[in-house]
Scaffold this motif. Structure first.
Motif, PDB file in Angstrom:
ATOM      1  N   SER A  95      -8.496  -8.601   0.779  1.00  0.00           N
ATOM      2  CA  SER A  95      -8.034  -7.439  -0.002  1.00  0.00           C
ATOM      3  C   SER A  95      -9.144  -6.401  -0.131  1.00  0.00           C
TER       4      SER A  95
ATOM      5  N   GLN B  80      -1.253  -6.018  -2.903  1.00  0.00           N
ATOM      6  CA  GLN B  80      -0.948  -7.400  -3.261  1.00  0.00           C
ATOM      7  C   GLN B  80      -0.083  -7.456  -4.524  1.00  0.00           C
TER       8      GLN B  80
ATOM      9  N   ASP C  93      -0.705  -6.053   2.248  1.00  0.00           N
ATOM     10  CA  ASP C  93      -1.497  -7.134   1.667  1.00  0.00           C
ATOM     11  C   ASP C  93      -0.550  -8.214   1.137  1.00  0.00           C
ATOM     12  N   GLU C  94      -0.438  -9.280   1.870  1.00  0.00           N
ATOM     13  CA  GLU C  94       0.401 -10.427   1.513  1.00  0.00           C
ATOM     14  C   GLU C  94       1.821 -10.015   1.113  1.00  0.00           C
TER      15      GLU C  94
HETATM   16 MG    MG Z   1      -6.248 -10.766  -1.549  1.00  0.00          MG
END
Ligand code: MG
Ligand code: ADP
Length: 252
Positions: A47, A89, A177-178
């Motif tokens: 991240s 995220q 991000d994810e």
């Molecule tokens: Mg992360």
């Protein structure tokens, strides 16, 4: 032989937080049209790397380039205007607005070069833009909820809404991000299908992911980050069999 075109290049990026070296000398090239996955254990610096790329964090040293443009030193907003969109995220949506309004705001920001929130009384002249926003929501399976307040959505739906807010901007590069974190398998599979469809449109994507099912379903290229350094880089087949990667994941 065809020459590969690099969309994003990260050169010598370092970032420390107090005494912690979160990123040490990161070098990375993202090729046009590809889906490039960045994987690695929790706390590896994934991240942080994304935040440096989109201007949320300033690196201690090193450079991020988008084509011939230096991104380092630009604001997140400037970087977005250049054609880089991102899904964080933690979903960042406007909870007091409907899904449709959430998608219209970034569309107008991209077109007009400014964020405005007092736009909803004057949308009668924006039929095309509204229609496109509706169609993007439909594409992501959110059409039934389009006029609901986004605050009431499930976590999985919020992540898809964030993706819609990116796609309406037609970015050249999308950073995620994810995108499937916290989703049930059914929602994850649905998101994979959506990301595959985007891929067929030729958009370049960088996807941070810990779910190996997602990574191996989508990625053309994988970089593995561990303790702030890239420990492996290559095709999914190269990376899958790499003992250093297995060690990093299994608690080396
Ligand atoms: Mg992360
Ligand atoms: P990942 O996304 O791979 O799980 P992060 O990039 O979030 O990892 O974090 C990398 C390391 O940097 C972790 O040890 C984390 O605790 C630390 N870190 C991240 N952001 C900050 C911050 N703003 N301040 C201090 N430490 C941070």
């Amino acid at each position: 032989e065809e020459q590969k075109k690099i969309v994003l290049s990260v050169t010598g990026v370092q970032k420390t937080f107090g005494g912690l070296q979160a990123l040490s000398n990161i070098n990375l090239e993202i090729e046009e049209g590809k889906t490039h996955a960045i994987i690695g254990p929790n706390g590896a610096g994934k991240s942080t790397l994304l935040n440096v790329c989109v201007g949320r964090l300033a690196p201690d040293s090193g450079t991020v380039m988008f084509g011939d443009t230096v991104l380092t030193g630009k604001t997140p907003y400037e970087i977005n205007q250049i054609g880089v969109a991102r899904v964080f995220q933690t979903p960042e949506i406007f909870p007091a607005l409907t899904l449709l309004q959430n998608v219209i705001i970034p569309a107008l920001a991209k077109r007009d070069g400014e964020f405005r929130f007092n736009v909803f009384n004057s949308l009668s002249g924006e039929k095309e833009l509204v229609a496109e926003a509706e169609s993007v929501l439909e594409d992501l399976g959110l059409e039934d909820q389009m006029h609901d307040l986004s605050a009431s959505m499930s976590r999985g739906d919020k992540r898809r809404l964030e993706l819609a807010m990116c796609l309406i901007q037609h970015p050249k590069l999308l950073l995620l991000d994810e995108p499937t974190a916290g989703m049930a398998r059914h929602d994850t599979n649905r998101t994979i299908e959506i990301l595959k469809r985007i891929k067929s449109r030729g958009m370049t994507k960088v996807i941070i992911e810990h779910d190996m099912h997602v990574v191996f379903s989508l990625a053309d290229h994988i970089s593995v980050l561990a303790q702030g350094a890239i420990i492996a880089d290559g095709t999914p087949d190269d990376v899958r069999g790499n003992p250093k990667v297995q060690e990093a994941y299994l608690g080396g």
